[in-house]
Design an enzyme around this catalytic site. Sequence first.
Site, mmCIF file in Angstrom:
data_model
loop_
_atom_site.group_PDB
_atom_site.id
_atom_site.type_symbol
_atom_site.label_atom_id
_atom_site.label_comp_id
_atom_site.label_asym_id
_atom_site.label_seq_id
_atom_site.Cartn_x
_atom_site.Cartn_y
_atom_site.Cartn_z
ATOM 1 N N GLU A 118 41.400 28.290 31.201
ATOM 2 C CA GLU A 118 41.002 28.999 32.420
ATOM 3 C C GLU A 118 42.212 29.266 33.294
ATOM 4 O OE1 GLU A 118 38.337 28.024 36.365
ATOM 5 O OE2 GLU A 118 37.456 27.546 34.400
ATOM 6 N N ASP A 120 42.600 30.891 37.210
ATOM 7 C CA ASP A 120 41.766 31.427 38.277
ATOM 8 C C ASP A 120 42.471 31.486 39.621
ATOM 9 O OD1 ASP A 120 41.693 28.638 38.355
ATOM 10 O OD2 ASP A 120 39.759 28.591 39.353
ATOM 11 N N GLU A 122 41.029 31.277 43.431
ATOM 12 C CA GLU A 122 39.836 30.931 44.207
ATOM 13 C C GLU A 122 40.161 30.999 45.693
ATOM 14 O OE1 GLU A 122 37.362 27.959 41.217
ATOM 15 O OE2 GLU A 122 38.425 27.129 42.936
ATOM 16 N N THR A 136 45.382 28.588 43.073
ATOM 17 C CA THR A 136 45.427 29.009 41.683
ATOM 18 C C THR A 136 45.286 27.778 40.800
ATOM 19 O OG1 THR A 136 47.852 28.831 41.591
ATOM 20 C CG2 THR A 136 46.918 30.974 42.200
ATOM 21 N N ASN A 137 44.643 27.986 39.664
ATOM 22 C CA ASN A 137 44.416 26.896 38.715
ATOM 23 C C ASN A 137 44.829 27.315 37.318
ATOM 24 O OD1 ASN A 137 43.393 24.571 39.972
ATOM 25 N ND2 ASN A 137 41.385 25.508 40.217
ATOM 26 N N ARG A 146 48.227 18.955 33.478
ATOM 27 C CA ARG A 146 49.507 19.668 33.496
ATOM 28 C C ARG A 146 49.379 20.966 34.296
ATOM 29 N NH1 ARG A 146 53.725 18.957 30.233
ATOM 30 N NH2 ARG A 146 52.479 17.841 28.711
ATOM 31 N N GLY A 217 36.755 19.268 52.814
ATOM 32 C CA GLY A 217 36.164 18.267 51.947
ATOM 33 C C GLY A 217 34.660 18.178 52.023
#
Length: 754
Positions: A118, A120, A122, A136-137, A146, A217
């Site tokens: 993936e 992404d 967001e 970003t992921n 990592r 949160g």
Amino acid sequence: MRDLIYRLKVMVLMMVIVSWRCVLGLENINPIFFDEGLSHLFGESNLILSPDDRSVRLLLDKYTCNFLVFLWSGFISSSMYQHGIFSSLIKLPGANTAGLVVAFYISNGDVFVKNHDELDIEFLGNVEGKPWRFKTNMYGNGSISRGREERYRLWFDPSKEFHRYSILWNPTKIIFWVDDVPIREIKRNEEMKGDYPQKPMSLYATIWDASSWATSGGKFGVDYTFSPFVSEFKDIALDGCNVSESLTTVTRDNYNNINCSASDQLLMTSDYSTISPKQGAAMRRFRERYIWDCSFQYGSLVEEVDGHTAVLYHRLLLDWFPMVVWPRDLCYVRYWRRNDDGSYVVLFRSREHDNCGPQPGCVRAHLESGGYNISPLKPRNGRPRTQVQHLIQIDLKGWGAGYLPAFQQHCLLQMLNSVAGLREWFSQTDERGVHTRIPVMVNMASSSLSLSKSERSLHQSAFSVDQTNAANRNSVLMDEDSDDDDEFQIAESEKEGETSKIETDVKKTEEEPAHKIDLSCFSGNLKRNENENARNCWRTSDGNNFKVRSKNFCDDKRKIPAGKHLMDLVAVDWFKDSKRIDHVARRKGCAAQVAAEKGLFSMVVNVQVPGSTHYSMVFYFVTKELVPGSLLQRFVDGDDEFRNSRLKLIPLVPKGSWIVRQSVGSTPCLLGKAVDCNYIRGPTYLEIDVDIGSSTVANGVLGLVIGVITSLVVEMAFLVQANAPEELPERLIGAVRVSHIELSSAIVPNLESG
């Protein structure tokens, strides 16, 4: 005239589009019609297409969230792609967007459930008046260890107008773009192995309710009085290896049969797969100002030791003549703790590990000490505020570090710049308009730093000594349940003006020794030395170094210097053994037995340090007698529950590195709540065996401290906490200062009973 104005507007719009495509290299990519390559994913009634089929609006409203299945709306690409460029103009909802998430991403989680890939972008909504944030992921083969998440702030309001967001994914690199600025680049390397995304993915765009985590949160959820929330996507571009041309359906067994070599070659040679020098400079500026840790390239978890301690690998992104100076990496232990007042401390220190050896092409730097101190400040105008401090002491090793002081300075400042950027972000909505400052680095100079005199003077002038003092005041406790009435200490600039009146009416109590005790007949194996610079020794600490509850503490919460001790410290023993050393007061000839022979009462504090070799530091406090009815007498003769609720320790670290000061702290703690205490009441003594190893938190602190114990000067004061007005003011049982202790000087005791 109107026709002319209209034509001018069209020309300007075309110029903007053309200039963007030229900068990013998308001149050969044409936006697609929705029906050409996209389809509904969720919430069809909340997905609205434009008449020209070029744009789509995704809605989130009450109807969506009351629907049993479709809790959000979104679309998906009709095909899966093996590498490509995925891009769209996006405009986000305005007003109060707390709890919302708008996502633009590629994924294969529906096919490869346990080892999905993936990439992404967001967008995380916020309360009205505060900016959107985004992240970003990267997930590769299901791995989350990592190069995963980075969070940023935008330099514009994404709800006011359209901006283009793009994801480039090819066999060798991944680039995330915002308009014409590359904000993150991930290059594939041998260390990543299977963690680099390699399986076909689909494009997704969604809007959904993430009230449980998205904003503060989960503190702020979606407020549907502001609904419907509308996010608009247009000029969506897809270009890559369309696997539907080779496979009807992608499965876990057949995706390796896809041949995308020709498409990949075109993708890797395209302009948008290359970051120009100008764009590289723009990316560095973005990461220095809009990401919290601009020095982090990627990292991985080496070992999870416990809930507070982990060993990590960290590749630094320092960008200092990369063609000449090799990159640096770290293997370090990270320890964190949350204090009862809501503050957090995160501490770092280099460590060797079998699964974290030297990496090819990198120089292994050494992190002497460092970390973050995150502390709540007093609210201003009803708004919560936080102080974040980041200190680093690092030896970057290699020839660049040894011969180029500018390299050391550049790298250190870049690592500290994460806090400067964070402060600047918050100051934008803070009426104070404060200037960005970087925390001080006093007593942290590494021997490897060879600055000239003029450079050192200039370097030190950039920092405030008060900030280090604030760091010490805001340091973490050793205990897990602290003295809960202690006021939180804030930064010097925030501190309320303290009264200059020092309480002088400390009561003359019958607990105070009536006669001076002859100390010459007592001895321990750790020597006493009053010299300030002496090593491997102890001396009695001045009671005025410690603050205790005043006579009127119940009314004004004020604390005063402790003054004279109730008992005399007469000896200190430093023991070691292969097992834990208990009940040392039974040892023949020890200070407690000498005191008993002279008709004196002793309190013995045995601080037990666990390990492959067990150590004990034993303090012998002596007094003529216990005054009946006094708080000290009630503590000595009370039950263990009462003792655990009252025995208090106040630690100080006058000399030591920042990491030790932060880990040990200076705030009082109730020992019986923090660690296991075993009380042994003899005829003429009370021994307290304090097992430091019984607490995960204290043991984690000990792991950071024990390796540098020879460089430390530590002070400890012991007292019985006073809770009732008739017990005040508090008095110290005694206090000790131990200096530069050598582990090798400990002896094995003979615990034969006397």
